[in-house]
Design a protein around this motif. Structure first.
Motif, mmCIF file in Angstrom:
data_model
loop_
_atom_site.group_PDB
_atom_site.id
_atom_site.type_symbol
_atom_site.label_atom_id
_atom_site.label_comp_id
_atom_site.label_asym_id
_atom_site.label_seq_id
_atom_site.Cartn_x
_atom_site.Cartn_y
_atom_site.Cartn_z
ATOM 1 N N GLY A 114 -8.295 -29.922 1.894
ATOM 2 C CA GLY A 114 -9.084 -29.626 0.575
ATOM 3 C C GLY A 114 -8.453 -28.962 -0.470
ATOM 4 O O GLY A 114 -8.715 -28.497 -1.551
ATOM 5 N N LYS A 115 -6.789 -29.173 -0.166
ATOM 6 C CA LYS A 115 -5.985 -28.372 -1.252
ATOM 7 C C LYS A 115 -6.060 -28.772 -2.800
ATOM 8 O O LYS A 115 -5.698 -28.027 -3.400
ATOM 9 C CB LYS A 115 -4.351 -28.470 -0.799
ATOM 10 C CG LYS A 115 -3.950 -29.994 -0.949
ATOM 11 C CD LYS A 115 -2.467 -30.087 -0.312
ATOM 12 C CE LYS A 115 -1.882 -31.516 -0.314
ATOM 13 N NZ LYS A 115 -0.683 -31.554 0.326
ATOM 14 N N ASN A 116 -6.495 -30.212 -2.785
ATOM 15 C CA ASN A 116 -6.188 -30.771 -4.205
ATOM 16 C C ASN A 116 -7.176 -30.091 -5.149
ATOM 17 O O ASN A 116 -7.269 -29.979 -6.393
ATOM 18 C CB ASN A 116 -6.509 -32.237 -4.421
ATOM 19 C CG ASN A 116 -5.177 -32.726 -3.852
ATOM 20 O OD1 ASN A 116 -4.034 -32.325 -4.497
ATOM 21 N ND2 ASN A 116 -5.064 -33.611 -2.637
ATOM 22 N N ILE A 117 -8.442 -29.532 -4.579
ATOM 23 C CA ILE A 117 -9.456 -28.970 -5.388
ATOM 24 C C ILE A 117 -9.839 -27.433 -4.870
ATOM 25 O O ILE A 117 -10.899 -26.843 -5.392
ATOM 26 C CB ILE A 117 -10.875 -29.629 -5.064
ATOM 27 C CG1 ILE A 117 -11.021 -29.966 -3.434
ATOM 28 C CG2 ILE A 117 -10.856 -30.945 -5.708
ATOM 29 C CD1 ILE A 117 -12.644 -30.613 -3.366
ATOM 30 N N ARG A 118 -8.903 -26.825 -4.085
ATOM 31 C CA ARG A 118 -9.070 -25.402 -3.786
ATOM 32 C C ARG A 118 -8.451 -24.600 -5.182
ATOM 33 O O ARG A 118 -7.790 -24.818 -5.831
ATOM 34 C CB ARG A 118 -7.906 -25.038 -2.878
ATOM 35 C CG ARG A 118 -7.989 -23.823 -2.138
ATOM 36 C CD ARG A 118 -6.919 -23.623 -1.064
ATOM 37 N NE ARG A 118 -7.060 -22.200 -0.506
ATOM 38 C CZ ARG A 118 -6.463 -21.866 0.764
ATOM 39 N NH1 ARG A 118 -6.137 -22.615 1.436
ATOM 40 N NH2 ARG A 118 -6.362 -20.562 1.211
ATOM 41 N N PRO A 119 -9.515 -23.632 -5.328
ATOM 42 C CA PRO A 119 -9.281 -22.704 -6.483
ATOM 43 C C PRO A 119 -8.130 -22.108 -6.552
ATOM 44 O O PRO A 119 -7.557 -21.196 -5.859
ATOM 45 C CB PRO A 119 -10.169 -22.032 -6.904
ATOM 46 C CG PRO A 119 -11.242 -22.336 -5.822
ATOM 47 C CD PRO A 119 -10.605 -23.122 -4.704
ATOM 48 N N LEU A 120 -7.035 -22.309 -7.691
ATOM 49 C CA LEU A 120 -5.987 -21.563 -7.900
ATOM 50 C C LEU A 120 -6.030 -20.786 -9.261
ATOM 51 O O LEU A 120 -6.326 -21.417 -10.352
ATOM 52 C CB LEU A 120 -4.774 -22.456 -7.954
ATOM 53 C CG LEU A 120 -3.518 -21.780 -8.339
ATOM 54 C CD1 LEU A 120 -2.897 -20.816 -7.338
ATOM 55 C CD2 LEU A 120 -2.332 -22.800 -8.692
ATOM 56 N N HIS A 121 -6.301 -19.452 -9.233
ATOM 57 C CA HIS A 121 -6.552 -18.629 -10.589
ATOM 58 C C HIS A 121 -7.627 -19.055 -11.341
ATOM 59 O O HIS A 121 -7.465 -19.374 -12.353
ATOM 60 C CB HIS A 121 -5.176 -18.526 -11.389
ATOM 61 C CG HIS A 121 -4.101 -17.705 -10.718
ATOM 62 N ND1 HIS A 121 -4.525 -16.732 -9.887
ATOM 63 C CD2 HIS A 121 -2.899 -17.699 -10.822
ATOM 64 C CE1 HIS A 121 -3.293 -16.054 -9.420
ATOM 65 N NE2 HIS A 121 -2.490 -16.949 -9.903
ATOM 66 N N ARG A 139 -15.399 -36.161 -4.174
ATOM 67 C CA ARG A 139 -15.226 -34.858 -4.607
ATOM 68 C C ARG A 139 -14.291 -34.667 -5.469
ATOM 69 O O ARG A 139 -14.450 -33.972 -6.456
ATOM 70 C CB ARG A 139 -15.116 -33.870 -3.523
ATOM 71 C CG ARG A 139 -16.397 -33.767 -2.219
ATOM 72 C CD ARG A 139 -16.182 -32.824 -1.227
ATOM 73 N NE ARG A 139 -14.996 -33.459 -0.458
ATOM 74 C CZ ARG A 139 -14.121 -32.772 0.595
ATOM 75 N NH1 ARG A 139 -14.361 -31.280 0.711
ATOM 76 N NH2 ARG A 139 -13.044 -33.117 1.156
ATOM 77 N N ILE A 140 -12.915 -35.026 -5.099
ATOM 78 C CA ILE A 140 -11.882 -35.206 -6.014
ATOM 79 C C ILE A 140 -12.022 -35.752 -7.337
ATOM 80 O O ILE A 140 -11.686 -35.387 -8.183
ATOM 81 C CB ILE A 140 -10.532 -35.498 -5.554
ATOM 82 C CG1 ILE A 140 -10.035 -34.555 -3.968
ATOM 83 C CG2 ILE A 140 -9.328 -35.637 -6.408
ATOM 84 C CD1 ILE A 140 -8.891 -35.094 -3.352
ATOM 85 N N ALA A 141 -12.760 -36.870 -7.175
ATOM 86 C CA ALA A 141 -13.037 -37.628 -8.488
ATOM 87 C C ALA A 141 -13.849 -36.769 -9.234
ATOM 88 O O ALA A 141 -13.760 -36.916 -10.621
ATOM 89 C CB ALA A 141 -13.683 -38.928 -7.974
ATOM 90 N N GLU A 142 -14.878 -36.352 -8.785
ATOM 91 C CA GLU A 142 -15.847 -35.422 -9.536
ATOM 92 C C GLU A 142 -15.209 -34.148 -10.300
ATOM 93 O O GLU A 142 -15.358 -33.940 -11.537
ATOM 94 C CB GLU A 142 -17.239 -34.870 -8.772
ATOM 95 C CG GLU A 142 -17.818 -35.885 -8.140
ATOM 96 C CD GLU A 142 -18.923 -35.396 -6.985
ATOM 97 O OE1 GLU A 142 -18.961 -34.131 -6.948
ATOM 98 O OE2 GLU A 142 -19.819 -36.340 -6.585
ATOM 99 N N VAL A 143 -14.234 -33.520 -9.510
ATOM 100 C CA VAL A 143 -13.566 -32.635 -10.200
ATOM 101 C C VAL A 143 -12.579 -32.962 -11.297
ATOM 102 O O VAL A 143 -12.429 -32.598 -12.280
ATOM 103 C CB VAL A 143 -12.638 -31.766 -9.269
ATOM 104 C CG1 VAL A 143 -11.729 -31.043 -9.580
ATOM 105 C CG2 VAL A 143 -13.752 -30.798 -8.184
ATOM 106 N N ALA A 144 -12.038 -34.088 -11.046
ATOM 107 C CA ALA A 144 -11.090 -34.737 -11.882
ATOM 108 C C ALA A 144 -11.733 -35.053 -13.240
ATOM 109 O O ALA A 144 -11.113 -34.866 -14.237
ATOM 110 C CB ALA A 144 -10.286 -35.909 -11.319
ATOM 111 N N ARG A 145 -12.780 -35.698 -12.848
ATOM 112 C CA ARG A 145 -13.632 -36.188 -14.361
ATOM 113 C C ARG A 145 -14.188 -34.838 -15.065
ATOM 114 O O ARG A 145 -14.055 -34.903 -16.236
ATOM 115 C CB ARG A 145 -14.920 -37.088 -14.022
ATOM 116 C CG ARG A 145 -14.658 -38.386 -13.227
ATOM 117 C CD ARG A 145 -15.613 -39.162 -13.141
ATOM 118 N NE ARG A 145 -15.434 -40.444 -12.371
ATOM 119 C CZ ARG A 145 -15.573 -40.806 -11.161
ATOM 120 N NH1 ARG A 145 -16.157 -39.968 -10.355
ATOM 121 N NH2 ARG A 145 -15.196 -42.026 -10.591
#
Length: 235
Positions: free
Chosen positions: A18-25, A54-60
């Motif tokens: 899940g790193k690509n959607i893991r929160p960073l700051h 899930r990544i697609a939703e975050v990206a959009r």
């Protein structure tokens, strides 16, 4: 020159799930690269290639286009990246009638790049020798002519390239690819997707180690958080 930014984010990470959607700051990791691209004046469109809804939703939500979910044959652990980017460009060209002369590929796990890094890559891409690809690298302190060794058949080790150099300063300069930015000419990308990245003329922009963190593990993620304290990466 019409330019698209591509961001490739597979859902099946094993080193850090899940790193690509893991929160960073305060923002999903991939959203930092999307914001970087959207805010750069040289980029006309930002598209994400992913196999994960899930990544697609975050990206959009972050403002990127996600034209489709990547087919399974391009989303395996061993799937090379260049055919993935070429697949995306061919879809946009064939299905939407769009065309781009330049492709800026941004690795979502490299959030510490700054606009000046991309500026330098774009300037180098426009030099008279016209490299087909400009990529980013950094000095990792490792050099195959001086302090990298290879295992031999008898169990011993030898310096990887040559030998007999007394100091690192006397060794040829080498750099480690950091994966942060790739600037492609469209025709060079098409050629490299079929024949390999090193089949085109390649130039490099050297970034400092402090901006070259590539997140693959929890330790890498923690290093990125330390390198980009709150406020440096805008949430």
């Amino acid at each position: 020159m019409k330019t698209i930014a591509t961001i490739c984010a597979r859902g099946g990470s094993k080193g850090l799930p899940g790193k690509n959607i893991r929160p960073l700051h305060g923002r999903p990791l991939i959203a930092h690269s999307i914001a970087f691209a959207l805010e750069h004046p040289a980029i006309d469109a930002v598209c994400v290639s992913t196999d994960d809804e899930r990544i697609a939703e975050v990206a959009r939500a972050a403002g990127a286009e996600v034209p489709y979910l990547r087919p399974p044959e391009l989303a395996r652990d061993d799937s090379p990246k260049l055919p993935v980017i070429e697949h995306l460009l061919e879809f946009l060209e064939r299905e939407q009638g769009r065309s781009y002369e330049r492709v800026v590929d941004l690795q979502p796990t490299s959030p510490l790049r700054i606009p000046q890094d991309l500026d330098a890559c774009l300037r180098r891409a426009d030099d008279p020798d016209e490299p087909g690809l400009v990529l980013t690298a950094f000095d990792s302190g490792c050099n195959p002519y001086f302090n990298l060794v290879e295992l031999q058949g008898d169990g011993s080790v030898l310096v990887s390239k040559g030998g007999g150099l007394a100091t690192r300063q006397s060794a040829p300069a080498v750099w480690t690819l950091n994966g942060s930015i790739y600037v492609w000419r469209r025709a060079a990308l098409a050629h490299a997707a079929r024949h390999g990245m090193w089949s085109v003329r390649v130039a490099a922009h050297i970034m400092p180690p402090s901006r070259s963190v590539d997140i693959d593990t929890a330790e890498d993620f923690a290093a990125a958080e330390r390198a980009a304290p709150e406020g440096k990466l805008r949430p």
